[in-house]
Design a protein around this motif. Structure first.
Motif, PDB file in Angstrom:
ATOM      1  N   GLU A  64      15.598  10.914   5.251  1.00 30.64           N
ATOM      2  CA  GLU A  64      16.616  10.911   6.454  1.00 30.64           C
ATOM      3  C   GLU A  64      16.217  11.596   7.651  1.00 30.64           C
ATOM      4  O   GLU A  64      15.441  12.883   7.493  1.00 30.64           O
ATOM      5  CB  GLU A  64      18.160  11.279   5.745  1.00 30.64           C
ATOM      6  CG  GLU A  64      18.145  12.541   5.211  1.00 30.64           C
ATOM      7  CD  GLU A  64      19.398  12.902   4.623  1.00 30.64           C
ATOM      8  OE1 GLU A  64      20.340  12.501   5.245  1.00 30.64           O
ATOM      9  OE2 GLU A  64      19.392  13.568   3.420  1.00 30.64           O
ATOM     10  N   THR A  65      16.880  11.405   8.732  1.00 27.20           N
ATOM     11  CA  THR A  65      16.304  12.121  10.122  1.00 27.20           C
ATOM     12  C   THR A  65      17.350  12.206  11.097  1.00 27.20           C
ATOM     13  O   THR A  65      18.167  11.149  11.038  1.00 27.20           O
ATOM     14  CB  THR A  65      14.894  11.582  10.526  1.00 27.20           C
ATOM     15  OG1 THR A  65      14.423  12.314  11.649  1.00 27.20           O
ATOM     16  CG2 THR A  65      15.035  10.088  10.883  1.00 27.20           C
ATOM     17  N   ASP A  66      17.364  13.265  11.907  1.00 29.93           N
ATOM     18  CA  ASP A  66      17.886  13.354  13.130  1.00 29.93           C
ATOM     19  C   ASP A  66      17.099  12.729  14.343  1.00 29.93           C
ATOM     20  O   ASP A  66      16.070  13.274  14.290  1.00 29.93           O
ATOM     21  CB  ASP A  66      18.621  14.739  13.250  1.00 29.93           C
ATOM     22  CG  ASP A  66      19.750  14.956  12.481  1.00 29.93           C
ATOM     23  OD1 ASP A  66      20.720  14.185  12.147  1.00 29.93           O
ATOM     24  OD2 ASP A  66      19.684  16.046  11.831  1.00 29.93           O
ATOM     25  N   VAL A  67      17.621  11.972  15.083  1.00 27.53           N
ATOM     26  CA  VAL A  67      16.933  11.401  16.204  1.00 27.53           C
ATOM     27  C   VAL A  67      17.325  12.240  17.310  1.00 27.53           C
ATOM     28  O   VAL A  67      18.541  12.216  17.617  1.00 27.53           O
ATOM     29  CB  VAL A  67      17.273   9.839  16.260  1.00 27.53           C
ATOM     30  CG1 VAL A  67      16.272   9.246  17.536  1.00 27.53           C
ATOM     31  CG2 VAL A  67      16.853   9.154  15.251  1.00 27.53           C
ATOM     32  N   ILE A  68      16.322  12.837  18.083  1.00 27.99           N
ATOM     33  CA  ILE A  68      16.448  13.763  19.243  1.00 27.99           C
ATOM     34  C   ILE A  68      15.590  13.083  20.418  1.00 27.99           C
ATOM     35  O   ILE A  68      14.744  12.189  20.144  1.00 27.99           O
ATOM     36  CB  ILE A  68      16.309  15.040  19.084  1.00 27.99           C
ATOM     37  CG1 ILE A  68      14.595  15.202  18.700  1.00 27.99           C
ATOM     38  CG2 ILE A  68      16.911  15.590  17.984  1.00 27.99           C
ATOM     39  CD1 ILE A  68      14.199  16.668  18.735  1.00 27.99           C
ATOM     40  N   SER A  69      16.042  13.505  21.491  1.00 25.80           N
ATOM     41  CA  SER A  69      15.378  13.117  22.879  1.00 25.80           C
ATOM     42  C   SER A  69      14.119  13.850  23.185  1.00 25.80           C
ATOM     43  O   SER A  69      14.448  15.201  23.246  1.00 25.80           O
ATOM     44  CB  SER A  69      16.214  12.670  23.830  1.00 25.80           C
ATOM     45  OG  SER A  69      15.634  12.434  25.212  1.00 25.80           O
ATOM     46  N   LYS A  70      13.196  13.411  23.633  1.00 23.55           N
ATOM     47  CA  LYS A  70      12.105  14.342  24.008  1.00 23.55           C
ATOM     48  C   LYS A  70      11.968  14.245  25.527  1.00 23.55           C
ATOM     49  O   LYS A  70      10.910  15.065  26.162  1.00 23.55           O
ATOM     50  CB  LYS A  70      10.483  13.549  23.860  1.00 23.55           C
ATOM     51  CG  LYS A  70      10.485  13.359  21.976  1.00 23.55           C
ATOM     52  CD  LYS A  70       9.056  12.811  21.977  1.00 23.55           C
ATOM     53  CE  LYS A  70       8.727  12.675  20.351  1.00 23.55           C
ATOM     54  NZ  LYS A  70       7.500  11.998  20.242  1.00 23.55           N
ATOM     55  N   THR A  71      12.968  13.890  26.117  1.00 19.92           N
ATOM     56  CA  THR A  71      13.037  14.083  27.769  1.00 19.92           C
ATOM     57  C   THR A  71      14.546  14.114  28.285  1.00 19.92           C
ATOM     58  O   THR A  71      15.302  13.801  27.273  1.00 19.92           O
ATOM     59  CB  THR A  71      12.455  12.789  28.379  1.00 19.92           C
ATOM     60  OG1 THR A  71      12.405  13.114  29.756  1.00 19.92           O
ATOM     61  CG2 THR A  71      13.257  11.341  28.224  1.00 19.92           C
ATOM     62  N   ALA A 152       2.456   9.384  32.911  1.00 20.76           N
ATOM     63  CA  ALA A 152       3.627   8.925  33.489  1.00 20.76           C
ATOM     64  C   ALA A 152       3.926   7.835  32.486  1.00 20.76           C
ATOM     65  O   ALA A 152       5.197   7.432  32.357  1.00 20.76           O
ATOM     66  CB  ALA A 152       3.161   8.296  34.664  1.00 20.76           C
ATOM     67  N   GLU A 153       3.104   7.182  31.829  1.00 22.04           N
ATOM     68  CA  GLU A 153       3.564   5.789  30.724  1.00 22.04           C
ATOM     69  C   GLU A 153       4.327   6.580  29.690  1.00 22.04           C
ATOM     70  O   GLU A 153       5.316   5.978  29.336  1.00 22.04           O
ATOM     71  CB  GLU A 153       2.277   5.102  30.273  1.00 22.04           C
ATOM     72  CG  GLU A 153       1.816   4.161  31.436  1.00 22.04           C
ATOM     73  CD  GLU A 153       0.755   3.700  31.030  1.00 22.04           C
ATOM     74  OE1 GLU A 153      -0.048   3.954  29.863  1.00 22.04           O
ATOM     75  OE2 GLU A 153       0.051   2.442  31.589  1.00 22.04           O
ATOM     76  N   LEU A 154       3.707   7.634  29.292  1.00 21.86           N
ATOM     77  CA  LEU A 154       4.416   8.293  27.994  1.00 21.86           C
ATOM     78  C   LEU A 154       5.831   9.006  28.549  1.00 21.86           C
ATOM     79  O   LEU A 154       6.773   8.545  27.742  1.00 21.86           O
ATOM     80  CB  LEU A 154       3.775   9.354  27.612  1.00 21.86           C
ATOM     81  CG  LEU A 154       3.982  10.417  26.429  1.00 21.86           C
ATOM     82  CD1 LEU A 154       4.366   9.361  25.394  1.00 21.86           C
ATOM     83  CD2 LEU A 154       3.091  11.586  26.389  1.00 21.86           C
ATOM     84  N   SER A 155       6.003   9.091  29.715  1.00 21.02           N
ATOM     85  CA  SER A 155       7.362   9.788  30.270  1.00 21.02           C
ATOM     86  C   SER A 155       8.414   8.471  30.177  1.00 21.02           C
ATOM     87  O   SER A 155       9.459   8.598  29.804  1.00 21.02           O
ATOM     88  CB  SER A 155       7.151  10.349  31.645  1.00 21.02           C
ATOM     89  OG  SER A 155       6.237  11.528  31.527  1.00 21.02           O
ATOM     90  N   VAL A 156       7.879   7.336  30.563  1.00 22.84           N
ATOM     91  CA  VAL A 156       8.662   6.258  30.714  1.00 22.84           C
ATOM     92  C   VAL A 156       9.215   5.972  29.108  1.00 22.84           C
ATOM     93  O   VAL A 156      10.251   5.499  28.903  1.00 22.84           O
ATOM     94  CB  VAL A 156       7.977   4.831  31.349  1.00 22.84           C
ATOM     95  CG1 VAL A 156       9.013   3.587  31.099  1.00 22.84           C
ATOM     96  CG2 VAL A 156       7.734   5.120  32.832  1.00 22.84           C
ATOM     97  N   ARG A 157       7.987   5.770  28.175  1.00 21.31           N
ATOM     98  CA  ARG A 157       8.288   5.509  26.915  1.00 21.31           C
ATOM     99  C   ARG A 157       9.389   6.485  26.295  1.00 21.31           C
ATOM    100  O   ARG A 157      10.080   6.007  25.401  1.00 21.31           O
ATOM    101  CB  ARG A 157       7.060   5.357  26.072  1.00 21.31           C
ATOM    102  CG  ARG A 157       6.253   4.445  26.439  1.00 21.31           C
ATOM    103  CD  ARG A 157       5.118   4.086  25.192  1.00 21.31           C
ATOM    104  NE  ARG A 157       4.255   5.347  24.985  1.00 21.31           N
ATOM    105  CZ  ARG A 157       3.139   5.283  25.715  1.00 21.31           C
ATOM    106  NH1 ARG A 157       2.727   4.574  26.716  1.00 21.31           N
ATOM    107  NH2 ARG A 157       2.555   6.460  25.392  1.00 21.31           N
TER     108      ARG A 157
END
Length: 351
Positions: A64-71, A152-157
């Motif tokens: 089980e896991t908590d999903v967080i945002s990287k941005t 920049a592609e990573l930031s979009v993803r």
């Protein structure tokens, strides 16, 4: 009547009364001896029984896991709700990513310009029209801009919130329009992988030698049919305080009928005998810790026999020696019996 005659009459009367009393006593004794005591009985039979250990446990998810945002960003879309089954990599939510896309477009344009210039410069370098130093500087610049494009592609993803594991959405915390901070300990979703569940039980040290990985277990839930499980792993360490060993069970839950947190009764089957002589537990009497039973013979009399017991279940016990399958044994009314008592079997119970 003279005295001699009177004495003779009295003696004759006394003998007659005494004889009648003795005859009456003999009849009563015979009736007492033939009075049969009512009992219940059961037939010793062959059947299956196992050595088992019973305990309780609570189901838990294997992952089980908590999903967080990287941005950082504002939530534009929420694409998963509680109870939805999601696959690893599936899109759960989307943040506003207009700024990241514009930065990506700028870096891609710069990379395209440098790519054309590098091709032209490569031809000139091969013809020795430009120095190696000038050519290398342009190539390094091209590599730097290419890395900027990848970033920049990573930031979009990262504005696309995706599921890290296969599982069910247990909780959805995020809402449309909510501002999300980068790498903040703010869970957007809580995912639970419940296709396989696990349960932890603690086996006594005395039964450790009988337990092994892959062994079957049965889980009983309120209002449900028993569910099969198996031992996945056994801790190599014995808990010194409790004298038990931590053992983990794995439960297949592809049908989705079980939930993490459910309470279950567990039966671990260590050894199974399919052709054992069985009796109801009610038949066993203990005298000085020595088990025995009353066996009914063909004449309706009972004989007390000492038996040696083996495995036992909730209702039955294995008889290793002392009686054979097919013998009739008293299971109720033993308190009124003694050796060679005459009994009347009012019912024969199945078990």
């Amino acid at each position: 009547m003279n005295k001699l005659t009177l004495v003779a009459v009295l003696l004759s009367s006394s003998l007659i009364v005494t004889g009648c009393n003795k005859a009456s006593s003999s009849v009563n004794a015979a009736q007492t001896e033939t009075l049969a005591i009512p009992v219940e009985a059961a037939m010793a039979r062959l059947g299956e029984i196992s050595s088992s250990y019973h305990t309780n446990t609570t189901l838990a998810a294997r992952a089980e896991t908590d999903v967080i945002s990287k941005t950082s960003g504002i939530v534009q879309q929420v694409l998963a709700e509680e109870g939805d089954y999601v696959k690893a990599g599936q899109l759960l939510a989307v943040l506003d990513n207009e700024r990241q896309r514009l930065m990506l477009a700028r870096e891609q344009a710069e990379l395209s310009r440098l790519d054309s210039e590098l091709k032209r410069m490569s031809e000139m370098h091969q013809r020795q029209l430009v120095s190696t130093d000038v050519y290398d500087k342009l190539r390094w610049q091209f590599d730097a801009v290419k890395a900027a494009v990848d970033l920049a592609e990573l930031s979009v993803r990262e504005t696309e919130i995706r599921a890290p594991i296969d599982g069910v959405v247990a909780r959805r915390y995020v809402k449309t329009g909510q501002l999300i901070s980068q790498m903040a300990p703010q869970s957007l979703f809580h995912l639970v992988a419940n296709a396989e569940l696990e349960a932890v039980v603690h086996i006594p040290e005395q039964q450790l030698a009988q337990a092994k990985a892959g062994q079957a277990a049965s889980l009983i839930f309120a209002g449900m049919l028993p569910v099969q499980a198996q031992i996945s792993r056994i801790s190599p360490v014995v808990d010194a305080q409790s004298g038990t060993v931590r053992t983990t069970l794995i439960i297949n839950n592809t049908q989705g009928q079980l939930r993490p947190g459910m309470f279950a009764q567990v039966e671990l089957k260590f050894d199974v005998k399919t052709d054992a002589v069985l009796l109801p537990k009610r038949a066993i009497m203990l005298t000085d810790n020595q088990p025995s039973v009353f066996v009914v013979d063909a004449q309706g009399k009972v004989e007390r026999k000492t038996v040696h017991t083996g495995y036992s279940s909730e209702t039955s016990v294995e008889i290793l020696s002392g009686i054979q399958a097919g013998e009739q044994v008293v299971i109720a009314g033993q308190g009124a019996l003694k050796e060679q008592s005459l009994v009347n079997v009012v019912s024969t119970r199945e078990f």
